[in-house]
Design a protein around this motif. Structure first.
Motif, mmCIF file in Angstrom:
data_model
loop_
_atom_site.group_PDB
_atom_site.id
_atom_site.type_symbol
_atom_site.label_atom_id
_atom_site.label_comp_id
_atom_site.label_asym_id
_atom_site.label_seq_id
_atom_site.Cartn_x
_atom_site.Cartn_y
_atom_site.Cartn_z
ATOM 1 N N ALA A 161 15.013 -53.706 45.326
ATOM 2 C CA ALA A 161 14.410 -53.412 46.629
ATOM 3 C C ALA A 161 13.323 -54.428 46.948
ATOM 4 O O ALA A 161 13.258 -54.967 48.062
ATOM 5 C CB ALA A 161 13.840 -51.999 46.646
ATOM 6 N N VAL A 162 12.456 -54.710 45.964
ATOM 7 C CA VAL A 162 11.363 -55.646 46.213
ATOM 8 C C VAL A 162 11.916 -57.050 46.457
ATOM 9 O O VAL A 162 11.474 -57.763 47.351
ATOM 10 C CB VAL A 162 10.370 -55.629 45.031
ATOM 11 N N LYS A 163 12.919 -57.424 45.674
ATOM 12 C CA LYS A 163 13.520 -58.745 45.838
ATOM 13 C C LYS A 163 14.135 -58.889 47.230
ATOM 14 O O LYS A 163 13.936 -59.890 47.913
ATOM 15 C CB LYS A 163 14.593 -58.935 44.771
ATOM 16 N N PHE A 164 14.864 -57.853 47.615
ATOM 17 C CA PHE A 164 15.464 -57.852 48.955
ATOM 18 C C PHE A 164 14.391 -58.052 50.017
ATOM 19 O O PHE A 164 14.516 -58.893 50.909
ATOM 20 C CB PHE A 164 16.203 -56.530 49.184
ATOM 21 N N PHE A 165 13.315 -57.281 49.912
ATOM 22 C CA PHE A 165 12.284 -57.307 50.952
ATOM 23 C C PHE A 165 11.611 -58.681 51.028
ATOM 24 O O PHE A 165 11.489 -59.270 52.099
ATOM 25 C CB PHE A 165 11.234 -56.234 50.659
ATOM 26 N N VAL A 220 22.376 -64.214 55.644
ATOM 27 C CA VAL A 220 23.853 -64.300 55.682
ATOM 28 C C VAL A 220 24.550 -63.762 54.428
ATOM 29 O O VAL A 220 25.492 -62.988 54.583
ATOM 30 C CB VAL A 220 24.289 -65.743 55.995
ATOM 31 N N PRO A 221 24.231 -64.047 53.211
ATOM 32 C CA PRO A 221 23.363 -65.085 52.688
ATOM 33 C C PRO A 221 24.190 -66.270 52.278
ATOM 34 O O PRO A 221 25.321 -66.133 51.878
ATOM 35 C CB PRO A 221 22.772 -64.412 51.468
ATOM 36 N N MET A 222 23.598 -67.470 52.391
ATOM 37 C CA MET A 222 24.298 -68.687 51.984
ATOM 38 C C MET A 222 23.849 -69.080 50.590
ATOM 39 O O MET A 222 22.737 -68.786 50.185
ATOM 40 C CB MET A 222 23.988 -69.816 52.974
ATOM 41 N N TRP A 223 24.741 -69.763 49.876
ATOM 42 C CA TRP A 223 24.311 -70.357 48.629
ATOM 43 C C TRP A 223 23.252 -71.395 48.987
ATOM 44 O O TRP A 223 23.446 -72.095 49.976
ATOM 45 C CB TRP A 223 25.521 -71.050 47.967
ATOM 46 N N PRO A 224 22.138 -71.589 48.302
ATOM 47 C CA PRO A 224 21.684 -70.963 47.058
ATOM 48 C C PRO A 224 20.669 -69.828 47.245
ATOM 49 O O PRO A 224 19.984 -69.508 46.300
ATOM 50 C CB PRO A 224 21.022 -72.139 46.354
ATOM 51 N N VAL A 225 20.545 -69.278 48.433
ATOM 52 C CA VAL A 225 19.544 -68.217 48.619
ATOM 53 C C VAL A 225 20.230 -66.853 48.652
ATOM 54 O O VAL A 225 19.753 -65.927 49.286
ATOM 55 C CB VAL A 225 18.721 -68.434 49.910
ATOM 56 N N HIS A 226 21.343 -66.736 47.941
ATOM 57 C CA HIS A 226 22.139 -65.515 47.999
ATOM 58 C C HIS A 226 21.777 -64.523 46.900
ATOM 59 O O HIS A 226 22.304 -63.423 46.880
ATOM 60 C CB HIS A 226 23.610 -65.881 47.814
ATOM 61 N N THR A 227 20.887 -64.923 45.982
ATOM 62 C CA THR A 227 20.791 -64.147 44.738
ATOM 63 C C THR A 227 20.278 -62.726 44.948
ATOM 64 O O THR A 227 20.441 -61.889 44.076
ATOM 65 C CB THR A 227 19.889 -64.859 43.728
ATOM 66 N N TRP A 228 19.651 -62.453 46.094
ATOM 67 C CA TRP A 228 19.179 -61.080 46.304
ATOM 68 C C TRP A 228 20.360 -60.139 46.555
ATOM 69 O O TRP A 228 20.281 -58.945 46.270
ATOM 70 C CB TRP A 228 18.192 -60.999 47.463
ATOM 71 N N PRO A 230 23.689 -59.687 45.405
ATOM 72 C CA PRO A 230 24.354 -58.894 44.359
ATOM 73 C C PRO A 230 23.431 -57.806 43.788
ATOM 74 O O PRO A 230 23.873 -56.674 43.572
ATOM 75 C CB PRO A 230 24.697 -59.943 43.297
ATOM 76 N N ASP A 231 22.141 -58.152 43.594
ATOM 77 C CA ASP A 231 21.203 -57.146 43.085
ATOM 78 C C ASP A 231 21.094 -55.970 44.037
ATOM 79 O O ASP A 231 21.205 -54.812 43.647
ATOM 80 C CB ASP A 231 19.822 -57.774 42.891
ATOM 81 N N ALA A 232 20.874 -56.290 45.317
ATOM 82 C CA ALA A 232 20.682 -55.228 46.300
ATOM 83 C C ALA A 232 21.943 -54.372 46.411
ATOM 84 O O ALA A 232 21.879 -53.138 46.444
ATOM 85 C CB ALA A 232 20.321 -55.822 47.657
ATOM 86 N N HIS A 233 23.097 -55.022 46.427
ATOM 87 C CA HIS A 233 24.343 -54.287 46.579
ATOM 88 C C HIS A 233 24.601 -53.357 45.408
ATOM 89 O O HIS A 233 24.988 -52.208 45.564
ATOM 90 C CB HIS A 233 25.514 -55.262 46.688
ATOM 91 N N MET A 296 32.571 -53.670 39.744
ATOM 92 C CA MET A 296 33.334 -53.733 40.994
ATOM 93 C C MET A 296 32.451 -54.052 42.189
ATOM 94 O O MET A 296 32.806 -54.844 43.064
ATOM 95 C CB MET A 296 34.028 -52.390 41.243
ATOM 96 N N LYS A 297 31.271 -53.407 42.237
ATOM 97 C CA LYS A 297 30.399 -53.629 43.387
ATOM 98 C C LYS A 297 29.929 -55.068 43.433
ATOM 99 O O LYS A 297 29.846 -55.682 44.493
ATOM 100 C CB LYS A 297 29.201 -52.693 43.301
ATOM 101 N N LYS A 298 29.597 -55.595 42.262
ATOM 102 C CA LYS A 298 29.131 -56.968 42.204
ATOM 103 C C LYS A 298 30.242 -57.901 42.661
ATOM 104 O O LYS A 298 29.995 -58.879 43.373
ATOM 105 C CB LYS A 298 28.699 -57.309 40.774
ATOM 106 N N LEU A 299 31.476 -57.596 42.263
ATOM 107 C CA LEU A 299 32.601 -58.424 42.656
ATOM 108 C C LEU A 299 32.734 -58.451 44.170
ATOM 109 O O LEU A 299 32.870 -59.523 44.781
ATOM 110 C CB LEU A 299 33.881 -57.890 42.008
ATOM 111 N N VAL A 300 32.670 -57.277 44.798
ATOM 112 C CA VAL A 300 32.805 -57.247 46.257
ATOM 113 C C VAL A 300 31.600 -57.921 46.907
ATOM 114 O O VAL A 300 31.723 -58.573 47.948
ATOM 115 C CB VAL A 300 32.991 -55.801 46.745
ATOM 116 N N ALA A 301 30.427 -57.796 46.292
ATOM 117 C CA ALA A 301 29.239 -58.459 46.837
ATOM 118 C C ALA A 301 29.442 -59.967 46.852
ATOM 119 O O ALA A 301 29.176 -60.636 47.854
ATOM 120 C CB ALA A 301 28.014 -58.095 46.014
#
Lengths: 496, 480
Positions: A161-165, A220-228, A230-233, A296-301
């Motif tokens: 949550a904090v990372k997402f925000f 969006v997120p685009m690579w390389p700022v996408h890392t939030w 998979p965690d959030a999902h 599975m969730k990470k895969l779809v993320a």
């Protein structure tokens, strides 16, 4: 009036839910939430049925002075680019409410309240024609999403949550400075359409481009700022994942079309190769990353990131002499809408399994088809759509973008993007195979019960939408055509 | 006679405060609540006096007592906000004071005297008037901080506050004397006129000391050392009082000196103020992250927020002052909610010292948790709260003055700041409750007023039109 209703009906519904909410007897809470979400959807239907497809201008406009001292208006309006997302968002909110029906056992009122407020704010962001108003909606939606992930999420929810925000706030704060800068150079106006007209030097355009790019690329997120993502999902509850994937990601891409391309067209043209490279990395590299996921969730993320790569790719296909591609933008928009349905449906499917076994691990499943045949059939359709099978909505977007790339004379880009369609098929279908097919893997799977009526109708409705859009996309393209054409003409003109 | 009419609100408040101080001696301990209520009533009575004296916001300034006192739109708005902020702080505090056996008459009398000092600052048209008001405010505050005289932390805080505060007053007075030497006058209007001809070196020399004194009163880096200790050491009710109205008074001081007095000499003080402001937003936000004590955290948050306010002043433009004015008001309203909540929680049996003490507040009282959430997001400047518009106006004034890079530094610092506000929300919403007792519902007057205050933060966040307009109009009339 319609757009105001689309924003405020869900929010007022949320207040009603919060005020009447009793945790011991959530029945009333659920029904109020359902009624509010359905009402919120019904008021958006006329937006499409009464849409004038012969005009590229903003429609259903509402404009009132809000803060005259800074020339800020409560100015709403939708064009062919934004109208579908208001509808999509209002529709997905119904699914979120239905998906949480018996699943959410804790603080139901706050759960539904947060989602309904979220729905209203997202509609506001898509409908805002005033930059300050847009920013208020754009950033305010962080608050309910933060709570949704943090309260109802999985074990590592606080970190997520904090990372997402913070990630999203980083981008949007720089955009705020950019908007204020534009306010000053455009002579004291926060109207987005004024920003479109104001001439800007190349150096300034590049700086503005960076500010906007950070704000929207994170979303969006685009690579390389996408890392939030998979965690959030992974940590978010099912409803949170659905809204994140189906709607909020689209806001980032929408920002590219509404702010970046028209406000800084020269910088966009100049830096398009950068965006294309990042998009291709997202499509190819993230596709491989998705392949090795065990969750599975990470895969779809990760598959969402890869699919959104097609969207950003489509938006930035400039020819050698600097013309943007109408086909590419339309393809990107179609991909956004389709991805809204498909990723939402995929997360709902995973939610159905998770509610039964409380595991998202692919290894914990196997042979689900033996115990859940109806579910397996529905999920099959969504998996095919995620892989981009012709006849489903997933196909048209990716096909159109690839076609546009070839047409713009970028054969190798098209080849790189097109060939990786096979990656999408690989990771989605391989996951499907491991989860659904084969012999019954363990006693937990043997004890599974098939989808309930609530789950069946929820997924069936989405299945119909996925098929309908895949077989007959004309109504979608028809509405967006004029606005996209206007945008391409505008982008072709230099603002130097 | 006309002169006396112009300072009628001050006279009313002074009379009532003296009457309360004496009258309180004859009131039994059980009936202290009545004198307390009278104190709150006298603040509201003074608000009525202020508002009934006020002309339209853009009316020309009226002077009294040989140019010592000014009555204009700015002073009217400042006084009204100060008085209401003080009154709200008093309303929130009563139950806390009773619980901690601080319910003597001194608290309310000292609060009234310090409010009187703030009003004098707001109306200052002369450096001496400003100094007089500042001393009245400060002396009352020193005593308030030391109110819990057996408490080690409180006495230490008061001692620190007093010694450093006296030093700052000395610096300010020294600067004033140099300015007097350079311009030959203490009258702000005269000083303003002589800006073009005055000796630049003498001016710059005096302004450094004045800036240091004002920075101390605002509590900004590098003059912030007292802030965390005082916020932590003082009884929470005093911290609540200290965090709202005196911040507006500090803005009033900065406005009267740098806006009305030295605006034409902006080149001599712009850099100093800008450096102080940038250091404050960066270090205030950074150090706040490391805090575990919530009052210390809010103290550093105050440092950062006052830095943000100074950013507006550092532009040296009329817009910048208008933005800083709005910021001060918005900060006071949001800060009142944050500290008011701590006081109300304490009165209901949940002492909050460390941030972790708020754990699971959402499970124990969803409404109070929501109030906390609103105040935190408003301090962080996230829409749709009032704090967002405050930050927006400051950023706008910076970009307008061509200082876009400072705006970028400021937003990056706010991003860092968002982290610790988020942590408070996280503790209240995501952590499991340490105690299962449900907190009593908001049925007392403090809870009710606090709720209204929190709702106001949201409603003003959605409709900031009037407040923005009032602040801008008052400053624009005075400085043009």
């Amino acid at each position: 009036m319609l757009l105001s209703l689309a924003i405020w009906v869900p929010i007022i519904g949320a207040l009603a839910v919060l005020v009447t909410g009793r945790d011991r007897d959530p029945t009333l809470t659920r029904w109020i939430a359902l009624i509010a979400s359905i009402a919120g959807f019904l008021v958006t239907i006329p937006l499409v049925t009464e849409f004038d497809t012969s005009s590229a201008a903003l429609q259903f406009v509402e404009k009132f002075a809000w803060i005259p001292r800074y020339g800020i208006h409560y100015h709403l309006g939708v064009d062919g680019i934004s109208v579908w997302f208001v509808l999509l968002n209002s529709l997905m909110t119904i699914f979120v409410v239905v998906a949480g029906w018996y699943v959410i056992e804790d603080k139901q009122a706050q759960y539904y309240g947060a989602f309904l407020i979220m729905s209203g704010l997202i509609n506001g962001a898509f409908a805002a024609a005033d930059a300050a108003l847009f920013y208020v909606f754009f950033e305010a939606m962080l608050i309910p999403m933060y709570l949704i992930i943090g309260i109802w999420g999985g074990p590592n929810r606080v970190y997520a949550a904090v990372k997402f925000f913070l990630y999203t706030l980083l981008g949007s704060l720089l955009m705020l400075v950019a908007l204020i800068y534009l306010y000053n150079v455009s002579g004291g106006s926060f109207e987005i359409s004024q920003y479109h007209k104001v001439p800007l030097a190349m150096g300034v355009q590049i700086l503005l481009f960076i500010a906007f790019f950070l704000a929207f690329a994170v979303k969006v997120p685009m690579w390389p700022v996408h890392t939030w993502l998979p965690d959030a999902h992974v940590e978010a509850p099912t409803g949170g994942s659905v809204i994140l994937a189906a709607i909020t990601l689209k806001l980032g891409a929408y920002g590219f079309l509404r702010f970046m391309l028209p406000i800084v067209p020269d910088a966009s043209r100049h830096l398009a190769p950068l965006v294309i490279v990042l998009s291709l990395i997202a499509i190819v590299y993230i596709g491989f990353v998705a392949l090795v996921q065990t969750d599975m969730k990470k895969l779809v993320a990760y598959s969402s990131i890869s699919h959104m790569g097609f969207v950003t790719l489509g938006f930035f296909l400039f020819t050698a002499n600097g013309d943007a591609s109408a086909l590419g933008i339309e393809g990107g928009l179609l991909q956004m809408i389709s991805h809204g349905f498909v990723s939402g449906a995929m997360f709902l499917c995973i939610g159905v399994l998770y509610d039964r076994l409380h595991s998202r691990n692919i290894a914990d499943y196997g042979g689900v088809v033996n115990t859940m045949p109806r579910f397996a059939a529905l999920m099959m359709l969504f998996a095919m759509a995620n892989a981009g099978l012709p006849g489903t909505s997933g196909f048209i977007g990716e096909f159109t973008v690839t076609l546009a790339a070839v047409k713009q004379g970028m054969f190798w880009t098209a080849a790189a993007a097109g060939l990786t369609l096979v990656l999408g098929a690989a990771y989605t279908l391989w996951m499907y195979k491991r989860v659904i097919f084969g012999d019954v893997a363990n006693d937990n799977v043997r004890a599974l019960t098939d989808v309930t009526a609530r789950e069946f109708w929820m997924l069936a409705a989405l299945a119909i939408l996925v098929l309908a859009m895949g077989l007959y996309p004309a109504p979608f393209t028809e509405i967006m055509q004029k606005s996209v054409h206007e945008l391409v003409v505008h982008v072709a003109k230099s603002k130097l | 006679m006309k002169d006396i009419a112009l300072v009628l609100p001050e006279i009313v408040l002074l009379t009532l405060a003296c009457a309360l101080l004496v009258g309180d001696l004859f009131v039994s301990r059980e009936a202290k609540g009545r004198t307390y209520a009278l104190g709150i009533a006298s603040l509201f009575l003074t608000v009525i006096c202020v508002l009934s004296l006020a002309g339209p916001l853009d009316a020309p300034a009226q002077m009294a007592f040989a140019q010592l006192v000014v009555l204009d739109g700015v002073s009217t708005v400042l006084k009204a906000v100060m008085l209401v902020a003080s009154a709200l702080a008093l309303i929130y505090s009563w139950d806390y004071l009773v619980k901690h056996r601080l319910d003597n008459g001194e608290f309310v009398a000292l609060a009234l005297f310090s409010t009187l000092g703030m009003m004098v600052i707001a109306s200052a048209a002369n450096l001496l008037t400003a100094y007089l008001g500042l001393e009245l405010l400060s002396l009352s505050m020193y005593a308030l901080v030391a109110l819990k005289r057996d408490d080690r932390l409180a006495t230490e805080a008061a001692m620190k506050y007093f010694v450093l505060g006296a030093l700052a007053s000395g610096l300010l007075l020294f600067g004033v004397s140099i300015i007097y030497g350079a311009t030959g006058s203490l009258d702000l209007a005269t000083i303003s006129k002589s800006m073009a001809t005055v000796n630049r070196i003498a001016l710059a020399f005096g302004l450094i000391f004045i800036a240091a004194g004002v920075a101390f009163k605002l509590g900004v880096v590098p003059f912030h050392m007292w802030v965390p200790d005082v916020y932590q050491g003082a009884p929470t009710a005093v911290t609540l009082f200290l965090s709202a109205a005196p911040k507006i008074a500090a803005f009033a001081l900065a406005y009267r000196l740098f806006g009305e007095g030295f605006l034409a000499g902006v080149d001599e003080w712009r850099v100093v103020v800008a450096v102080i402001a940038l250091l404050s937003v960066v270090f205030g936000n950074l150090i706040a992250i490391a805090q575990t004590d919530i009052k210390r955290m809010l103290a550093y948050s105050a440092v950062a927020n006052m830095g943000f306010l100074l950013l507006g002043i550092s532009t040296g433009t009329v817009d910048g002052f208008a933005a800083a004015f709005f910021y001060a008001v918005a900060y006071a309203i949001s800060g009142l909610v944050a500290f008011g909540l701590l006081v109300v929680l304490s009165a209901r049996g949940q002492e909050v010292e460390r941030i972790e003490d708020l754990s699971g507040l959402n499970e124990r009282s969803p409404w109070l948790a929501l109030i906390l959430l609103i105040s935190m997001f408003s301090l962080a400047g996230i829409p749709p709260t009032l704090g967002f518009w405050a930050k927006l106006t400051i950023l706008e004034s910076l970009v307008d003055a061509g200082l876009t890079w400072m705006a970028v530094v400021a937003v990056v610092a706010s991003l860092i700041g968002a982290f610790y506000y988020l942590r408070v929300v996280k503790v209240a919403y995501f952590n499991p409750a340490t105690s299962q007792d449900v907190l009593p519902a908001a049925n007392d007057s403090a809870g009710a007023v606090l709720s209204i205050n929190a709702i106001a933060v949201i409603v003003l966040g959605m409709m900031p039109t009037a407040l923005v307009g009032v602040c801008a109009k008052a400053v624009l009339t005075a400085l043009r």
